[in-house]
Design an enzyme around this catalytic site. Structure first.
Site, PDB file in Angstrom:
ATOM      1  N   GLU A 166     -15.973  -8.592   2.266  1.00  0.00           N
ATOM      2  CA  GLU A 166     -16.108  -7.493   1.300  1.00  0.00           C
ATOM      3  C   GLU A 166     -17.026  -7.942   0.168  1.00  0.00           C
ATOM      4  O   GLU A 166     -17.895  -7.212  -0.257  1.00  0.00           O
ATOM      5  CB  GLU A 166     -14.731  -7.072   0.752  1.00  0.00           C
ATOM      6  CG  GLU A 166     -14.838  -5.923  -0.247  1.00  0.00           C
ATOM      7  CD  GLU A 166     -13.500  -5.345  -0.694  1.00  0.00           C
ATOM      8  OE1 GLU A 166     -12.477  -5.564  -0.018  1.00  0.00           O
ATOM      9  OE2 GLU A 166     -13.485  -4.660  -1.731  1.00  0.00           O
ATOM     10  N   ARG A 221      -3.552  -4.686  -7.366  1.00  0.00           N
ATOM     11  CA  ARG A 221      -2.852  -4.132  -6.202  1.00  0.00           C
ATOM     12  C   ARG A 221      -1.493  -4.834  -6.002  1.00  0.00           C
ATOM     13  O   ARG A 221      -0.549  -4.234  -5.505  1.00  0.00           O
ATOM     14  CB  ARG A 221      -3.699  -4.194  -4.931  1.00  0.00           C
ATOM     15  CG  ARG A 221      -3.169  -3.271  -3.829  1.00  0.00           C
ATOM     16  CD  ARG A 221      -4.051  -3.243  -2.596  1.00  0.00           C
ATOM     17  NE  ARG A 221      -5.013  -2.157  -2.566  1.00  0.00           N
ATOM     18  CZ  ARG A 221      -4.739  -0.892  -2.223  1.00  0.00           C
ATOM     19  NH1 ARG A 221      -3.529  -0.531  -1.858  1.00  0.00           N
ATOM     20  NH2 ARG A 221      -5.686   0.024  -2.235  1.00  0.00           N
ATOM     21  N   GLU A 260      -4.637  -1.891   7.000  1.00  0.00           N
ATOM     22  CA  GLU A 260      -3.897  -2.923   6.290  1.00  0.00           C
ATOM     23  C   GLU A 260      -2.374  -2.794   6.352  1.00  0.00           C
ATOM     24  O   GLU A 260      -1.683  -3.806   6.464  1.00  0.00           O
ATOM     25  CB  GLU A 260      -4.325  -2.954   4.819  1.00  0.00           C
ATOM     26  CG  GLU A 260      -5.757  -3.354   4.640  1.00  0.00           C
ATOM     27  CD  GLU A 260      -6.215  -3.171   3.208  1.00  0.00           C
ATOM     28  OE1 GLU A 260      -6.332  -2.013   2.765  1.00  0.00           O
ATOM     29  OE2 GLU A 260      -6.444  -4.174   2.535  1.00  0.00           O
TER      30      GLU A 260
HETATM   31  N1  LUZ Z   1     -10.977  -3.449  -2.021  1.00  0.00           N
HETATM   32  C1  LUZ Z   1     -11.206  -2.919  -3.228  1.00  0.00           C
HETATM   33  C2  LUZ Z   1      -9.810  -3.278  -1.393  1.00  0.00           C
HETATM   34  O1  LUZ Z   1     -12.287  -3.117  -3.782  1.00  0.00           O
HETATM   35  N2  LUZ Z   1     -10.268  -2.174  -3.808  1.00  0.00           N
HETATM   36  C3  LUZ Z   1      -9.067  -1.944  -3.247  1.00  0.00           C
HETATM   37  O2  LUZ Z   1      -8.245  -1.253  -3.811  1.00  0.00           O
HETATM   38  C4  LUZ Z   1      -8.822  -2.533  -1.990  1.00  0.00           C
HETATM   39  N3  LUZ Z   1      -7.647  -2.380  -1.394  1.00  0.00           N
HETATM   40  C5  LUZ Z   1      -7.421  -2.944  -0.229  1.00  0.00           C
HETATM   41  C6  LUZ Z   1      -8.425  -3.696   0.355  1.00  0.00           C
HETATM   42  N4  LUZ Z   1      -9.596  -3.854  -0.213  1.00  0.00           N
HETATM   43 MO1  MOS Z   2     -10.366  -5.258   2.342  1.00  0.00          MO
HETATM   44  S1  MOS Z   2      -8.896  -6.605   2.050  1.00  0.00           S
HETATM   45  O1  MOS Z   2     -11.849  -5.768   2.533  1.00  0.00           O
HETATM   46  O2  MOS Z   2      -9.852  -3.813   2.868  1.00  0.00           O
END
Ligand code: LUZ
Ligand code: MOS
Length: 775
Positions: free
Chosen positions: A250, A328, A730
């Site tokens: 990500e 989160r 997830e």
């Molecule tokens: N990535 C993000 C995530 O930038 N914001 C989120 O809330 C998130 N949640 C789950 C996985 N990736």
């Molecule tokens: Mo995410 S933990 O790249 O949904």
């Protein structure tokens, strides 16, 4: 006794059409995967003369760089050039949320594996050889490896965050039971099969095209532009698919793409940079380890009245996505339970580990592990089964989460009671009891794990996507979105949507690569939201095209627009097939100069969050479910097997049943791995010890549960989900937490003196020690 909700038949057009497709659809990538034809970054046809790069990284976790001697490396035949921070024309900065992370170290290093230089050579082999010839002198500074140490030294990434509901302090006074404790959950290596990598190709006029294994093409584009000091339109980022991401790409796919682009920019030649497994393991961040404390208060009738936690997140040496992940954790700190008085706090602790990052669940699993530990501890102390407390506190319709959102269309009790009924819990528990009575050297344990996971990027502005749909003049279709295919099957889902709306076979549809020139300014494929956001945009674009084509058909067939439908590649009037086919309709539209391209933009409605108050409505909806895990441990060896995991899962109305089941199974096993066997280890100097698959054990085919059963809960579904098919990437990972507590219960069955430990992962070594521990 609980009754399942009736399974209402939905009369939307899409539901009817997709019925056959949703049951029969296979992940379209399976065909190229099994033939070895799927393309990854390493498969890109490289331009003649392409250079290969290797990263030179810090051999110390914290220190001042005294000197670096590149002369021997530079003198090696075949080495083109070595790039450092001095070669950065723009900003030497890649931090996404907080600008605290240099691309290349300048005068200090902050973690073992921190990039210092990029060696570019005629071959990867030469670049590696050159790396060994670099001499570096570092003056040691003190190393922090744990969150607790960081807290003690006041080393933080940012200010703490805290959510609260009710009056926790006051509520504890009235509780009949109050328990406190500590928990630890370790990190987790993503272990995507395809390691990090990128290929950068100079184009005309200083433009650069980058092929990257990233979940976030726009982040790559933006960061390259910033580091090179040029505008974003000069950078094109293209992604075919990833060999897995799991959150590890990500944010952390970016530096390698930036380095390749930087070298391509200077050398005016293509540059390929692919990390080998050891480099990847050492240089990239992982799931955040958390050290947490909790205090839980209950009434006599086992209602949880008050809950308080402090989460210490081991963020590593830079922010990366840590602040969002910390947030989160707070969102999921009470999991599937309603607790009227809650105070949660999270501190992002700055340490000298590689910056930890997104990993499937994104801080949610860490939060849920703590509440489940607190409940298990309370149950153990009070002397009731854990599931009695879990069941007494499950979330109900219109309950308030600590962050202010009102729970709607809640399936917590539905999945829980459905699981109890469908899987006959009395018989399951009886079997465990009987087994334990009749066996001394093997013991079984059983545990429930409910999950509630919020769907949306918690950062509201990120919840948007676009789709660009072309109908070509022969009636075939090309679709571009921001969705990155990483094995999760999102391309198949996009294809299904178009096939549904146009009523044409999937063979007539192509999902294009994810490319920043076709779909711009995108959010990463993350947060389980990729199919929802991009699917809704695709749906909008396809619907707009159909409306346009219906007008053409009505003119051609002299029928009213409202009587026209598209079905099985033909135009129907009042449900009767006309002579006009899909392909003819498209040609007629061309002749009438009707646009056969549509670009749609979707932004999730209704969501909002006010960080100054820490209240709002951040999630489009929640995903619910309940897992029942049974384990058998070998009390002589400490080894264990999982007999079964039985799940009732809230898919909504799954649009692709095979793909969604695959996501549930995969996430479950990944969650079990995190909780039971995957043990990241750094020594006190900050060096990664679990730096290979010989020292880092991940689940294999022999460690998966003997049976995994997943039953969809009967539900009305939710319109915020694409075709009422809920996000599935997830949430099921957190079913794996049940494995931890099943092991605890099995140990208790063997060792009545055992005082539960909340120190994950529960490796066989720890199980063995616990079996014979006196207290
Ligand atoms: N990535 C993000 C995530 O930038 N914001 C989120 O809330 C998130 N949640 C789950 C996985 N990736
Ligand atoms: Mo995410 S933990 O790249 O949904």
């Amino acid at each position: 006794m609980h009754k399942n909700k009736p399974n209402k038949v939905l009369d939307t057009k899409l539901d009817a059409v997709s019925k056959s497709l949703k049951q029969s659809i296979k992940n379209l990538d399976s065909y190229t995967h099994v033939r070895g034809e799927s393309l990854y970054v390493d498969d890109v046809n490289i331009r003649q003369g392409t250079f290969h790069a290797v990263v030179f990284d810090s051999p110390k976790a914290h220190g001042k760089i005294k000197s670096i001697d590149y002369s021997k490396a530079e003198a090696l035949e075949g080495v083109q050039r070595i790039f450092t921070y001095k070669d950065v024309p723009g900003e030497n900065e890649i931090g996404g949320i907080i600008p605290d992370e240099p691309l290349f170290a300048e005068d200090e290093v902050h973690f073992w594996g921190m990039p210092i230089a990029l060696i570019v050579a005629e071959s990867e082999f030469i670049a590696r050889k050159a790396r060994d010839l670099i001499d570096i002198e570092i003056e040691d500074l003190s190393v922090i490896t744990t969150a607790k140490e960081a807290k003690a030294k006041g080393s933080f990434i940012n200010a703490p965050r805290s959510f609260s509901l009710g009056d926790t302090e006051k509520a504890f006074v009235d509780c009949d039971y109050v328990f406190e404790g500590e928990t630890f959950s370790n990190g987790q290596e993503h272990l995507y099969i395809e390691a990090q990598g990128a290929y950068a190709e100079p184009q005309e006029n200083g433009n650069i095209k980058v092929t990257s294994s990233t979940q976030g093409p726009t982040a790559v584009q933006k960061t390259i532009a910033k580091v090179l000091g040029i505008a974003m339109h000069k950078i094109e980022v293209d992604v075919t698919r990833l060999g897995g991401g799991f959150g590890g790409k990500e944010d952390q796919a970016t530096p390698w793409a930036v380095m390749a682009a930087l070298a391509a920019h200077h050398l005016n030649q293509s540059v390929k940079l692919i990390l080998n497994r050891h480099d990847d393991l050492r240089m990239t961040g992982k799931r955040h380890p958390y050290e947490s404390t909790y205090k839980i208060g209950l009434s006599k009738d086992l209602k949880i009245i008050a809950y308080q936690t402090e989460f210490l997140q081991n963020s590593g040496a830079a922010a990366d996505l840590s602040p969002a992940i910390a947030e989160r954790t707070l969102f999921h700190a009470t999991n599937s339970y309603y607790i009227p008085n809650v105070t949660t706090k999270v501190l992002s602790c700055k340490t000298n580990l590689p910056p930890n990052t997104a990993f499937r669940g994104f801080g949610g699993p860490q939060g849920m592990f703590v509440i489940e530990s607190a409940i298990a501890k309370a149950a153990h102390e009070i002397g009731v089964p854990t599931r009695t407390i879990q069941e007494a506190n499950l979330l109900d319709e219109n309950d308030t989460f600590s962050y202010g959102q009102i729970a709607k269309k809640v399936e917590a009790k539905n999945t829980w009671h459905s699981a109890k009924n469908i899987f006959n819990i009395e018989a399951l528990e009886q079997a465990v009891e009987t087994f334990n009575k009749n066996n001394t050297s093997f013991k079984k344990g059983i545990a429930f794990m409910p999950i509630t996971f919020g769907i949306s990027f918690t950062n509201t502005p990120m919840n948007h996507a676009r789709a660009l749909v072309h109908i070509y003049l022969d009636g075939s279709v090309g679709i571009s979105t921001a969705a990155v295919e990483m094995g999760q099957g999102v391309n198949t889902k996009m294809m299904q949507i178009a096939a549904d709306v146009f009523s044409i076979p999937i063979e007539k549809i192509k999902i294009e690569t994810t490319n920043t020139t076709r779909v711009a300014n995108t959010s990463p494929s993350a947060a389980s939201s990729t199919a929802d956001l991009n699917g809704k945009a695709t749906l909008m674009a396809c619907n707009a095209l159909v409306e346009r084509l219906k007008i053409v058909a009505s003119e051609d067939l002299k029928a009213s627009v409202k009587d026209i439908t598209l079905k099985e590649e033909s135009v129907y009037i009042n449900n009767k097939k006309s002579a006009l086919t899909w392909t003819e309709l498209v040609s007629k539209a061309m002749l009438k100069r009707v646009a056969l391209t549509e670009n749609a933009h979707y932004a999730t409605p209704e969501i909002h969050f006010d960080k100054t108050k820490e209240k709002g409505h951040p999630f489009a909806y929640h995903v619910y479910g309940t897992a029942i895990t049974t384990t058998t441990i070998d009390c002589m060896r400490g080894t264990y097997e999982f007999d079964s995991v039985k799940i009732v899962h809230d898919y909504g109305k799954s649009m692709s049943e095979g793909i969604d089941l695959g996501q549930v199974e995969g996430a479950l096993i990944q969650g079990i791995g995190w909780m039971t066997m995957e043990e990241i280890a750094y020594n006190k100097d900050g060096r990664l010890l679990s730096n290979a698959l010989s020292t880092y054990k991940v689940p294999d085919i022999f460690s998966v549960p003997k049976t995994v059963e997943v039953i969809p809960v009967e539900t009305e579904g939710n319109d915020m989900a694409i075709l009422k098919s809920k996000a599935v990437g997830e949430p099921p990972l957190m079913y794996g937490i049940g494995a931890y507590f099943a092991l605890q219960n099995a140990i208790k069955a063997f060792n009545p003196n055992y005082n539960m430990q909340f120190n994950a992962p529960m490796t066989p070594e720890k199980v063995l020690m616990s079996l014979y521990r006196k207290a």
